[in-house]
Design an enzyme around this catalytic site. Structure first.
Site, PDB file in Angstrom:
ATOM      1  N   LYS A  26       0.829  -1.207   0.000  1.00 49.86           N
ATOM      2  CA  LYS A  26       0.000   0.000   0.000  1.00 49.86           C
ATOM      3  C   LYS A  26       0.862   1.255   0.000  1.00 49.86           C
ATOM      4  O   LYS A  26       0.600   2.197  -0.752  1.00 49.86           O
ATOM      5  CB  LYS A  26      -0.916  -0.029   1.240  1.00 49.86           C
ATOM      6  CG  LYS A  26      -1.945   1.065   1.272  1.00 49.86           C
ATOM      7  CD  LYS A  26      -3.229   0.583   1.937  1.00 49.86           C
ATOM      8  CE  LYS A  26      -3.212   0.698   3.437  1.00 49.86           C
ATOM      9  NZ  LYS A  26      -3.629   2.043   3.905  1.00 49.86           N
ATOM     10  N   ASP A 324       2.051  -0.929  11.783  1.00 51.37           N
ATOM     11  CA  ASP A 324       0.689  -1.379  11.448  1.00 51.37           C
ATOM     12  C   ASP A 324       0.412  -2.821  11.894  1.00 51.37           C
ATOM     13  O   ASP A 324      -0.688  -3.333  11.681  1.00 51.37           O
ATOM     14  CB  ASP A 324       0.462  -1.264   9.936  1.00 51.37           C
ATOM     15  CG  ASP A 324       0.459   0.201   9.494  1.00 51.37           C
ATOM     16  OD1 ASP A 324       0.059   1.067  10.302  1.00 51.37           O
ATOM     17  OD2 ASP A 324       0.873   0.484   8.353  1.00 51.37           O
TER      18      ASP A 324
HETATM   19  C1  S3P Z   1       2.776   4.813   6.144  1.00 52.06           C
HETATM   20  C2  S3P Z   1       3.334   5.169   7.334  1.00 52.06           C
HETATM   21  C3  S3P Z   1       2.805   4.782   8.646  1.00 52.06           C
HETATM   22  C4  S3P Z   1       1.774   3.655   8.537  1.00 52.06           C
HETATM   23  C5  S3P Z   1       0.837   3.840   7.392  1.00 52.06           C
HETATM   24  C6  S3P Z   1       1.609   3.912   6.083  1.00 52.06           C
HETATM   25  C7  S3P Z   1       3.366   5.282   4.889  1.00 52.06           C
HETATM   26  O1  S3P Z   1       2.210   5.912   9.237  1.00 52.06           O
HETATM   27  O2  S3P Z   1       1.045   3.545   9.741  1.00 52.06           O
HETATM   28  O3  S3P Z   1      -0.084   2.772   7.323  1.00 52.06           O
HETATM   29  O4  S3P Z   1       3.049   4.749   3.822  1.00 52.06           O
HETATM   30  O5  S3P Z   1       4.182   6.227   4.951  1.00 52.06           O
HETATM   31  P1  S3P Z   1       3.121   6.976  10.049  1.00 52.06           P
HETATM   32  O6  S3P Z   1       4.253   7.295   9.190  1.00 52.06           O
HETATM   33  O7  S3P Z   1       2.258   8.167  10.294  1.00 52.06           O
HETATM   34  O8  S3P Z   1       3.507   6.257  11.304  1.00 52.06           O
END
Ligand code: S3P
Length: 442
Positions: A26, A324
């Protein structure tokens, strides 16, 4: 998201067996679409996650002027070039995705256009001040709702000041927003992060030809620097399978007796694999085979066998590499021998749900013994989980999938109030689990 989809899951009757692939990563999929929209030329993306979150991003970049074409095995994105996105004719809907909203806010801050952004009921509760505050320093203006929440209006600047920013929280989303804003600013953008977080933005910008320097800071963090304005050249992208999605069938296979599964083509970027490190420390039988580099990221196949797990202490510094995965890890800890301590989880409070609270409720309502001390979760492992509870998912896909896996390993059937949000990150999740023999009745 339309109708809610409740589900009742009973214990698996046989071990899981088989070989599967999970949908594309993702984080990488969002970045692929955004950088392709900012590049000059046509980018071909293989393995893009076609979950609802990423589809929202695809519609947003289309509304900003990129031309998209979906083919059987790949997507084509004709970019506009940095600085040349056009003003969208309508409000951008980022669905359930904090990553999409925050990264795109960075892009939009330094384009001389006015845009408006909203999201679903979960995203509209999440803090945007962590990006709108620093991004305002570029000269962009943000109008947010009370509490700096969506919907928000972004009045971008065509003459942005590049930022030197020290992240107050370990967040790849905030880091990436600052970096993406810097692409259309003249001069050096510099982000200092206290702990290394996923570096897909850095990797992909290099892949598109930008010279990004990364140096270690004295306290174990990193400085990321580059000069703008950037000119990005379209390049093919291969999106690996999402390790965060793989974690669900991996934990199921570890916990369901006699399981033996292979999950192919999983992204193994070291800033994402804290969950596998932790499960190995717990005694999991996970072997990584066929390791290789694909599209600039490390990938491999996970060979997983049912295992007896023991409790673990997960240090706070590891949290960014598995941020996550705590809901599904907590299910493994509930069935491990001994006590587990998951430390330093303050950031879980601002995910798709308050994941600290919802993870504790997931376990407690199904007979596990769990407590919270400050920002740590403490779980007493036991041989059997009673189950029989109702899992409240609060529009959180990872809670829904964790609830389903919990149902497969508990004694009494587990009800999940809504599994519809699984579509945001893992389309086909229940089918994939059933192909492995989970026997979930839909
Ligand atoms: C992500 C960073 C994470 C993660 C999110 C995806 C990303 O969040 O929880 O599902 O793709 O940069 P944070 O960077 O705010 O911790």
């Amino acid at each position: 998201m339309t109708q809610s989809r409740p589900l009742t899951v009973s214990a698996a009757q046989t071990g899981l067996k088989g070989q599967v692939t999970v949908p594309g990563d993702k984080s990488i999929s969002h970045r692929a679409l955004m950088l392709a929209a900012l590049a000059q030329g046509t980018t071909k993306i293989y393995g893009l996650l076609e979950g609802e979150d990423v589809i929202c991003t695809s519609k947003a970049v289309e509304a900003l002027g990129a031309k998209l074409q979906r083919n059987k095995d790949f997507w084509l994105v004709e970019g506009c070039g940095v600085g040349h996105l056009k003003e969208p004719g309508d409000v951008l809907n980022m669905g359930n995705s904090g990553t999409a909203a925050r990264l795109l806010a960075g892009v939009l801050a330094t384009h001389p256009i006015v845009s408006m952004m909203t999201g679903d009921g979960s995203l509209r509760t999440r803090p945007m001040g962590r990006v709108s505050d620093p991004l305002s320093e570029t000269g962009a203006k943000f109008v947010t709702r009370d509490g700096k929440r969506l919907p928000m209006t972004i009045i971008g600047t065509g003459d942005g000041k590049p930022l030197h920013y020290k992240l107050p929280v370990a967040s790849a989303q905030v880091k990436s927003a600052i970096m993406l804003a810097g692409l259309n600013c003249t001069g050096q953008t510099c982000v200092e992060e206290p702990v290394a977080t996923r570096d897909h933005t850095e990797n992909m910008l290099r892949h598109f030809g930008l010279d990004v320097s990364v140096t270690e800071s004295d306290n174990g963090g990193r400085f990321i620097r580059f000069e703008g304005p950037a000119s990005l050249k379209a390049r093919d992208i291969i999106v690996p399978g999402d390790p965060s999605s793989a974690a669900f069938p991996v934990v199921a296979a570890l916990l369901i007796p006699n399981s033996e599964v292979v999950i192919e083509n999983i992204g193994l970027n070291l800033l994402r694999t804290g969950i596998f490190t932790t499960l190995l420390e717990m005694g999991a039988s996970i072997e990584i085979k066929n390791e290789r580099i694909e599209g600039g990221e490390k990938v491999g196949d996970l060979h997983v066998k049912a295992s007896t797990l023991h409790g673990v202490t997960v240090p706070a510094e590891r949290a960014p590499s598995m941020i996550d995965e705590y809901p599904i890890l907590s299910v493994a800890c509930a069935l491990a021998q001994g006590t587990s301590r998951l430390q330093g989880l303050a950031e879980l409070r601002v995910k798709e749900s308050d994941r600290l609270a919802s993870t504790v409720a997931l376990l407690e309502s199904n007979g596990a013994t769990v407590s919270v001390e400050n920002d740590d979760i403490i779980i007493q492992g036991q041989t059997h989980l009673a189950g029989g509870g109702l899992v409240k998912t609060h529009m959180d896909h990872r809670l829904a999938m964790s609830g389903i896996i919990l149902g497969l390993v508990a004694q009494k059937a587990v009800k999940i109030d809504d599994t519809a949000f699984i579509e945001t990150s893992f389309p086909g999740f229940v089918t994939l689990m059933n192909n492995l023999g989970a026997g979930i009745k839909v």
